[in-house]
Enzyme design. Structure first.
Site, short mmCIF file in Angstrom:
data_model
loop_
_atom_site.label_atom_id
_atom_site.label_comp_id
_atom_site.label_asym_id
_atom_site.label_seq_id
_atom_site.Cartn_x
_atom_site.Cartn_y
_atom_site.Cartn_z
N ARG A 142 0.86 -1.19 0.00
CA ARG A 142 0.00 0.00 0.00
C ARG A 142 0.89 1.23 0.00
NH1 ARG A 142 -3.70 -2.24 -1.40
NH2 ARG A 142 -5.79 -2.43 -0.56
N HIS B 123 -1.23 0.45 -9.64
CA HIS B 123 -1.98 -0.40 -8.69
C HIS B 123 -2.74 -1.51 -9.44
CE1 HIS B 123 -4.06 -0.36 -4.48
NE2 HIS B 123 -3.96 -1.60 -4.96
N GLU C 133 -1.95 8.04 -3.98
CA GLU C 133 -2.29 7.67 -5.36
C GLU C 133 -3.73 8.07 -5.68
OE1 GLU C 133 -1.48 3.41 -4.75
OE2 GLU C 133 -3.58 3.02 -5.26
#
Ligand code: 8YV
Length: 328
Positions: A241, A288, A270
Protein backbone atom coordinates in the site's frame (compact mmCIF):
# COMPACT_ATOMS: atom_id res chain seq x y z
CA UNK A 1 -41.22 1.76 -7.31
CA UNK A 2 -40.02 -1.83 -6.95
CA UNK A 3 -39.87 -3.45 -3.54
CA UNK A 4 -36.50 -5.04 -4.23
CA UNK A 5 -33.85 -4.22 -1.59
CA UNK A 6 -31.75 -1.23 -2.58
CA UNK A 7 -27.99 -1.48 -2.94
CA UNK A 8 -25.13 0.75 -4.01
CA UNK A 9 -22.37 -0.29 -6.42
CA UNK A 10 -19.88 2.51 -5.84
CA UNK A 11 -17.49 1.77 -8.73
CA UNK A 12 -17.87 0.45 -12.27
CA UNK A 13 -18.06 -3.35 -12.43
CA UNK A 14 -18.42 -5.88 -15.25
CA UNK A 15 -21.80 -5.20 -16.98
CA UNK A 16 -22.98 -8.83 -16.81
CA UNK A 17 -22.34 -8.93 -13.06
CA UNK A 18 -24.19 -5.65 -12.63
CA UNK A 19 -27.10 -7.14 -14.60
CA UNK A 20 -27.11 -10.12 -12.21
CA UNK A 21 -27.39 -7.77 -9.24
CA UNK A 22 -30.20 -5.89 -10.96
CA UNK A 23 -32.25 -9.11 -11.07
CA UNK A 24 -32.49 -9.11 -7.27
CA UNK A 25 -31.87 -5.53 -6.22
CA UNK A 26 -32.73 -1.95 -6.99
CA UNK A 27 -29.18 -0.84 -7.85
CA UNK A 28 -27.70 2.61 -7.55
CA UNK A 29 -24.65 2.13 -9.73
CA UNK A 30 -21.73 4.27 -10.75
CA UNK A 31 -20.78 2.82 -14.14
CA UNK A 32 -19.27 6.22 -15.01
CA UNK A 33 -16.65 5.25 -12.39
CA UNK A 34 -16.33 8.78 -11.04
CA UNK A 35 -14.83 8.82 -7.55
CA UNK A 36 -17.50 9.80 -5.02
CA UNK A 37 -16.70 12.67 -2.67
CA UNK A 38 -17.23 11.97 1.06
CA UNK A 39 -20.51 13.95 0.87
CA UNK A 40 -21.70 12.01 -2.19
CA UNK A 41 -20.76 8.71 -0.56
CA UNK A 42 -22.69 9.62 2.60
CA UNK A 43 -25.67 10.50 0.44
CA UNK A 44 -25.42 7.35 -1.72
CA UNK A 45 -25.26 5.10 1.37
CA UNK A 46 -28.49 6.45 2.80
CA UNK A 47 -31.42 4.13 2.14
CA UNK A 48 -29.39 1.17 0.84
CA UNK A 49 -29.09 -2.20 2.61
CA UNK A 50 -25.75 -3.12 1.07
CA UNK A 51 -22.86 -1.51 -0.76
CA UNK A 52 -20.08 -2.79 -2.98
CA UNK A 53 -17.12 -0.46 -2.57
CA UNK A 54 -13.37 -0.41 -3.22
CA UNK A 55 -10.25 1.24 -1.82
CA UNK A 56 -11.37 4.61 -3.18
CA UNK A 57 -14.30 4.70 -0.73
CA UNK A 58 -13.41 5.60 2.83
CA UNK A 59 -16.04 3.97 5.04
CA UNK A 60 -16.04 5.69 8.42
CA UNK A 61 -18.52 7.26 10.86
CA UNK A 62 -19.04 10.21 8.52
CA UNK A 63 -19.81 7.99 5.52
CA UNK A 64 -22.23 5.96 7.65
CA UNK A 65 -23.96 8.93 9.29
CA UNK A 66 -27.16 8.56 7.22
CA UNK A 67 -26.86 4.84 6.41
CA UNK A 68 -29.64 3.72 8.71
CA UNK A 69 -30.64 0.64 6.66
CA UNK A 70 -27.14 -0.56 5.82
CA UNK A 71 -26.30 -4.18 6.70
CA UNK A 72 -23.06 -4.66 4.79
CA UNK A 73 -20.16 -2.86 3.14
CA UNK A 74 -18.46 -5.35 0.83
CA UNK A 75 -14.97 -4.26 -0.25
CA UNK A 76 -13.81 -5.39 -3.69
CA UNK A 77 -10.28 -5.69 -2.34
CA UNK A 78 -8.40 -7.86 0.12
CA UNK A 79 -6.79 -4.86 1.85
CA UNK A 80 -9.31 -2.85 3.85
CA UNK A 81 -7.40 0.13 5.14
CA UNK A 82 -10.22 2.23 3.60
CA UNK A 83 -12.46 0.82 6.36
CA UNK A 84 -12.64 2.28 9.85
CA UNK A 85 -13.59 -1.14 11.22
CA UNK A 86 -14.46 0.01 14.78
CA UNK A 87 -16.78 2.70 13.34
CA UNK A 88 -18.42 0.19 10.96
CA UNK A 89 -18.85 -2.30 13.82
CA UNK A 90 -20.27 0.40 16.10
CA UNK A 91 -22.85 1.13 13.39
CA UNK A 92 -23.84 -2.57 13.41
CA UNK A 93 -22.75 -3.00 9.79
CA UNK A 94 -20.93 -6.08 8.47
CA UNK A 95 -17.63 -5.47 6.69
CA UNK A 96 -16.15 -7.94 4.20
CA UNK A 97 -13.14 -8.17 1.87
CA UNK A 98 -11.96 -10.50 -0.93
CA UNK A 99 -9.13 -12.74 0.30
CA UNK A 100 -7.73 -15.81 -1.51
CA UNK A 101 -9.19 -15.17 -4.97
CA UNK A 102 -6.38 -12.73 -5.81
CA UNK A 103 -3.44 -14.40 -4.06
CA UNK A 104 -1.77 -16.04 -7.08
CA UNK A 105 -2.45 -13.20 -9.50
CA UNK A 106 -0.95 -10.71 -7.06
CA UNK A 107 2.05 -12.94 -6.29
CA UNK A 108 2.66 -13.32 -10.06
CA UNK A 109 2.65 -9.56 -10.41
CA UNK A 110 4.97 -9.08 -7.43
CA UNK A 111 7.43 -11.35 -9.15
CA UNK A 112 6.96 -9.61 -12.51
CA UNK A 113 7.63 -6.23 -10.91
CA UNK A 114 10.69 -7.62 -9.17
CA UNK A 115 12.08 -8.93 -12.46
CA UNK A 116 11.28 -5.73 -14.35
CA UNK A 117 13.02 -3.73 -11.63
CA UNK A 118 16.13 -5.88 -11.29
CA UNK A 119 16.57 -6.31 -15.06
CA UNK A 120 15.69 -2.69 -15.97
CA UNK A 121 13.02 -3.78 -18.42
CA UNK A 122 10.92 -0.60 -18.59
CA UNK A 123 13.99 1.61 -18.60
CA UNK A 124 15.33 -0.41 -21.55
CA UNK A 125 12.09 0.03 -23.42
CA UNK A 126 12.10 3.81 -22.84
CA UNK A 127 15.69 3.81 -24.12
CA UNK A 128 14.72 2.03 -27.35
CA UNK A 129 11.68 4.25 -27.91
CA UNK A 130 13.89 7.31 -27.41
CA UNK A 131 16.03 6.06 -30.33
CA UNK A 132 19.10 5.54 -28.14
CA UNK A 133 19.84 1.93 -29.15
CA UNK A 134 22.41 2.18 -31.92
CA UNK A 135 24.38 -1.01 -31.26
CA UNK A 136 24.56 -4.08 -29.05
CA UNK A 137 27.21 -3.58 -26.38
CA UNK A 138 28.86 -5.67 -23.69
CA UNK A 139 29.05 -2.83 -21.20
CA UNK A 140 27.03 0.06 -22.62
CA UNK A 141 23.58 -1.55 -22.54
CA UNK A 142 21.41 -1.43 -19.41
CA UNK A 143 23.05 -3.91 -17.02
CA UNK A 144 20.81 -5.28 -14.31
CA UNK A 145 20.94 -7.39 -11.18
CA UNK A 146 20.44 -11.15 -11.07
CA UNK A 147 17.61 -12.84 -9.24
CA UNK A 148 18.91 -16.43 -9.27
CA UNK A 149 21.22 -17.37 -6.40
CA UNK A 150 20.47 -14.12 -4.57
CA UNK A 151 18.59 -13.44 -1.33
CA UNK A 152 14.98 -12.32 -1.45
CA UNK A 153 13.64 -10.57 1.66
CA UNK A 154 9.86 -10.48 2.03
CA UNK A 155 8.28 -8.14 4.56
CA UNK A 156 4.71 -9.26 5.30
CA UNK A 157 4.35 -13.02 5.02
CA UNK A 158 0.63 -13.53 4.54
CA UNK A 159 -0.87 -15.51 1.68
CA UNK A 160 0.59 -13.27 -1.05
CA UNK A 161 4.04 -13.10 0.59
CA UNK A 162 4.11 -16.90 0.80
CA UNK A 163 3.07 -17.08 -2.87
CA UNK A 164 6.02 -14.89 -3.84
CA UNK A 165 8.38 -17.02 -1.71
CA UNK A 166 7.22 -20.18 -3.53
CA UNK A 167 7.87 -18.55 -6.89
CA UNK A 168 11.33 -17.47 -5.71
CA UNK A 169 12.25 -21.08 -4.93
CA UNK A 170 11.89 -21.82 -8.65
CA UNK A 171 14.50 -19.15 -9.30
CA UNK A 172 16.93 -20.70 -6.84
CA UNK A 173 16.65 -17.75 -4.47
CA UNK A 174 17.40 -17.86 -0.78
CA UNK A 175 14.24 -16.55 0.90
CA UNK A 176 14.16 -14.69 4.21
CA UNK A 177 11.14 -12.95 5.68
CA UNK A 178 9.95 -10.67 8.41
CA UNK A 179 6.40 -10.59 9.69
CA UNK A 180 4.46 -9.40 12.74
CA UNK A 181 4.38 -13.02 13.85
CA UNK A 182 6.47 -15.96 12.78
CA UNK A 183 4.83 -18.58 10.55
CA UNK A 184 4.25 -22.13 11.81
CA UNK A 185 7.22 -24.35 10.94
CA UNK A 186 5.25 -26.30 8.30
CA UNK A 187 4.39 -23.07 6.42
CA UNK A 188 8.00 -21.88 6.60
CA UNK A 189 9.06 -25.21 5.15
CA UNK A 190 6.46 -25.10 2.38
CA UNK A 191 7.84 -21.82 1.11
CA UNK A 192 11.46 -22.43 2.09
CA UNK A 193 11.65 -19.18 4.00
CA UNK A 194 13.69 -18.29 7.10
CA UNK A 195 12.43 -15.79 9.68
CA UNK A 196 14.78 -12.87 10.44
CA UNK A 197 14.53 -9.46 12.10
CA UNK A 198 13.58 -6.51 9.90
CA UNK A 199 17.08 -5.11 10.34
CA UNK A 200 18.79 -8.33 9.27
CA UNK A 201 16.47 -8.59 6.29
CA UNK A 202 17.23 -5.07 5.11
CA UNK A 203 20.96 -5.55 5.57
CA UNK A 204 21.26 -8.92 3.84
CA UNK A 205 18.57 -9.09 1.14
CA UNK A 206 19.51 -8.44 -2.48
CA UNK A 207 15.85 -7.81 -3.26
CA UNK A 208 13.21 -6.62 -0.81
CA UNK A 209 9.49 -7.08 -1.51
CA UNK A 210 6.81 -5.43 0.65
CA UNK A 211 3.49 -7.25 1.02
CA UNK A 212 2.27 -6.15 4.44
CA UNK A 213 -1.15 -4.61 5.12
CA UNK A 214 -1.34 -0.88 5.75
CA UNK A 215 -2.05 0.07 9.35
CA UNK A 216 -1.03 3.25 11.18
CA UNK A 217 1.70 1.17 12.87
CA UNK A 218 3.07 0.21 9.43
CA UNK A 219 3.19 3.80 8.18
CA UNK A 220 6.62 4.43 6.63
CA UNK A 221 7.87 0.94 7.44
CA UNK A 222 10.50 1.86 4.87
CA UNK A 223 11.95 5.36 5.21
CA UNK A 224 15.40 6.94 4.89
CA UNK A 225 16.72 5.05 7.96
CA UNK A 226 15.64 1.65 6.61
CA UNK A 227 16.88 2.36 3.07
CA UNK A 228 20.27 3.28 4.57
CA UNK A 229 20.52 -0.30 5.89
CA UNK A 230 20.04 -1.80 2.41
CA UNK A 231 22.82 -2.80 0.03
CA UNK A 232 23.62 -0.24 -2.69
CA UNK A 233 22.98 -3.06 -5.19
CA UNK A 234 19.56 -3.95 -3.71
CA UNK A 235 16.11 -3.45 -5.21
CA UNK A 236 12.88 -2.59 -3.39
CA UNK A 237 9.40 -3.57 -4.58
CA UNK A 238 6.17 -2.26 -3.02
CA UNK A 239 2.94 -4.07 -3.91
CA UNK A 240 1.48 -3.48 -0.43
CA UNK A 241 0.00 0.00 0.00
CA UNK A 242 1.02 3.59 -0.44
CA UNK A 243 2.22 4.95 2.89
CA UNK A 244 4.16 1.79 3.76
CA UNK A 245 7.10 3.48 1.99
CA UNK A 246 8.12 7.10 2.50
CA UNK A 247 8.05 7.92 -1.23
CA UNK A 248 9.95 11.21 -0.83
CA UNK A 249 12.78 9.44 1.02
CA UNK A 250 12.79 6.66 -1.59
CA UNK A 251 12.99 9.14 -4.48
CA UNK A 252 15.93 10.85 -2.80
CA UNK A 253 17.69 7.52 -2.20
CA UNK A 254 17.15 6.41 -5.82
CA UNK A 255 18.46 9.76 -7.05
CA UNK A 256 21.59 9.34 -4.96
CA UNK A 257 21.88 5.66 -6.03
CA UNK A 258 21.73 4.54 -2.38
CA UNK A 259 19.93 1.45 -3.73
CA UNK A 260 19.94 0.06 -7.26
CA UNK A 261 16.27 0.42 -8.22
CA UNK A 262 12.67 0.23 -7.05
CA UNK A 263 9.39 -1.14 -8.43
CA UNK A 264 6.19 0.48 -7.19
CA UNK A 265 2.59 -0.57 -7.77
CA UNK A 266 1.21 1.62 -4.97
CA UNK A 267 1.92 5.19 -3.91
CA UNK A 268 1.31 7.62 -1.08
CA UNK A 269 -1.70 9.68 -2.16
CA UNK A 270 -2.29 7.67 -5.36
CA UNK A 271 -3.26 8.24 -8.11
CA UNK A 272 -0.82 11.10 -7.51
CA UNK A 273 2.80 9.98 -7.83
CA UNK A 274 5.61 11.84 -6.08
CA UNK A 275 6.99 14.17 -8.79
CA UNK A 276 10.60 13.21 -8.02
CA UNK A 277 9.82 9.54 -8.73
CA UNK A 278 8.49 10.48 -12.17
CA UNK A 279 11.86 12.00 -13.09
CA UNK A 280 13.89 8.87 -12.31
CA UNK A 281 14.86 6.01 -14.60
CA UNK A 282 15.73 3.52 -11.87
CA UNK A 283 12.14 3.02 -10.78
CA UNK A 284 9.42 0.94 -12.44
CA UNK A 285 5.96 2.44 -11.95
CA UNK A 286 2.63 0.61 -12.19
CA UNK A 287 -0.91 1.95 -11.54
CA UNK A 288 -1.98 -0.40 -8.69
CA UNK A 289 -2.58 -3.38 -10.98
CA UNK A 290 -1.26 -6.32 -8.94
CA UNK A 291 -4.69 -8.02 -8.94
CA UNK A 292 -5.62 -6.80 -12.40
CA UNK A 293 -6.38 -9.76 -14.62
CA UNK A 294 -9.90 -10.05 -15.93
CA UNK A 295 -10.34 -13.46 -14.32
CA UNK A 296 -9.23 -12.29 -10.89
CA UNK A 297 -11.06 -8.96 -10.94
CA UNK A 298 -14.23 -10.88 -11.83
CA UNK A 299 -13.58 -13.32 -8.99
CA UNK A 300 -13.12 -10.39 -6.60
CA UNK A 301 -16.41 -8.79 -7.66
CA UNK A 302 -18.19 -12.15 -7.46
CA UNK A 303 -16.90 -12.80 -3.94
CA UNK A 304 -17.96 -9.29 -2.88
CA UNK A 305 -21.40 -9.99 -4.43
CA UNK A 306 -21.63 -13.27 -2.53
CA UNK A 307 -20.76 -11.46 0.71
CA UNK A 308 -23.44 -8.85 0.01
CA UNK A 309 -26.08 -11.39 -0.92
CA UNK A 310 -25.38 -13.46 2.20
CA UNK A 311 -25.67 -10.48 4.53
CA UNK A 312 -28.92 -9.30 2.95
CA UNK A 313 -30.40 -12.83 3.06
CA UNK A 314 -29.42 -13.28 6.72
CA UNK A 315 -26.55 -15.72 6.08
CA UNK A 316 -23.01 -15.22 7.39
CA UNK A 317 -20.89 -13.63 4.63
CA UNK A 318 -17.97 -15.91 3.64
CA UNK A 319 -15.28 -13.29 4.28
CA UNK A 320 -16.62 -11.37 7.20
CA UNK A 321 -14.08 -9.09 8.91
CA UNK A 322 -16.07 -8.00 11.98
CA UNK A 323 -17.61 -11.23 13.31
CA UNK A 324 -18.90 -9.31 16.36
CA UNK A 325 -21.67 -7.81 14.25
CA UNK A 326 -22.79 -11.28 13.10
CA UNK A 327 -22.86 -12.62 16.66
CA UNK A 328 -24.82 -9.56 17.82
C1 8YV B 1 -7.48 -3.84 -5.40
C2 8YV B 1 -5.67 -4.43 -3.73
O1 8YV B 1 -7.58 -3.81 -6.76
O2 8YV B 1 -7.02 -6.17 -2.98
C3 8YV B 1 -6.26 -5.28 -2.68
O3 8YV B 1 -5.93 -5.06 -1.50
O4 8YV B 1 -4.78 -3.71 -3.51
C4 8YV B 1 -6.19 -4.51 -5.11
O5 8YV B 1 -6.34 -5.87 -5.44
C5 8YV B 1 -7.67 -2.44 -4.93
O6 8YV B 1 -7.35 -2.30 -3.59
C6 8YV B 1 -9.09 -2.01 -5.16
O7 8YV B 1 -9.44 -0.99 -4.32
Amino acid sequence: MSNKPRILVARAIFPDLLAKLEESYEVRSNQADAILSPEELQHELSGVVGALVAGSERIDANALAKAKDLKIVANISVGYNNFDVPAITAAGVMATNTPDVLTNTTADFGFALLMATARRITESEHWIRAGKWDKWSIVNNPLGMDLHNTTLGIIGMGRIGQGIAKRALGFGMNVIYHNRSRLPEADEKACGARYVSKEELLKTADHVVLVLPYTPANHHTIGAKEIALMKPTATLVNIARGGIVDDAALAQALKEKKIFAAGLDVFEGEPQVHPELLKLQNVVLAPHIASATEKTRRAMVELAMENLRAAIDGRKPPSLINAEVWKA
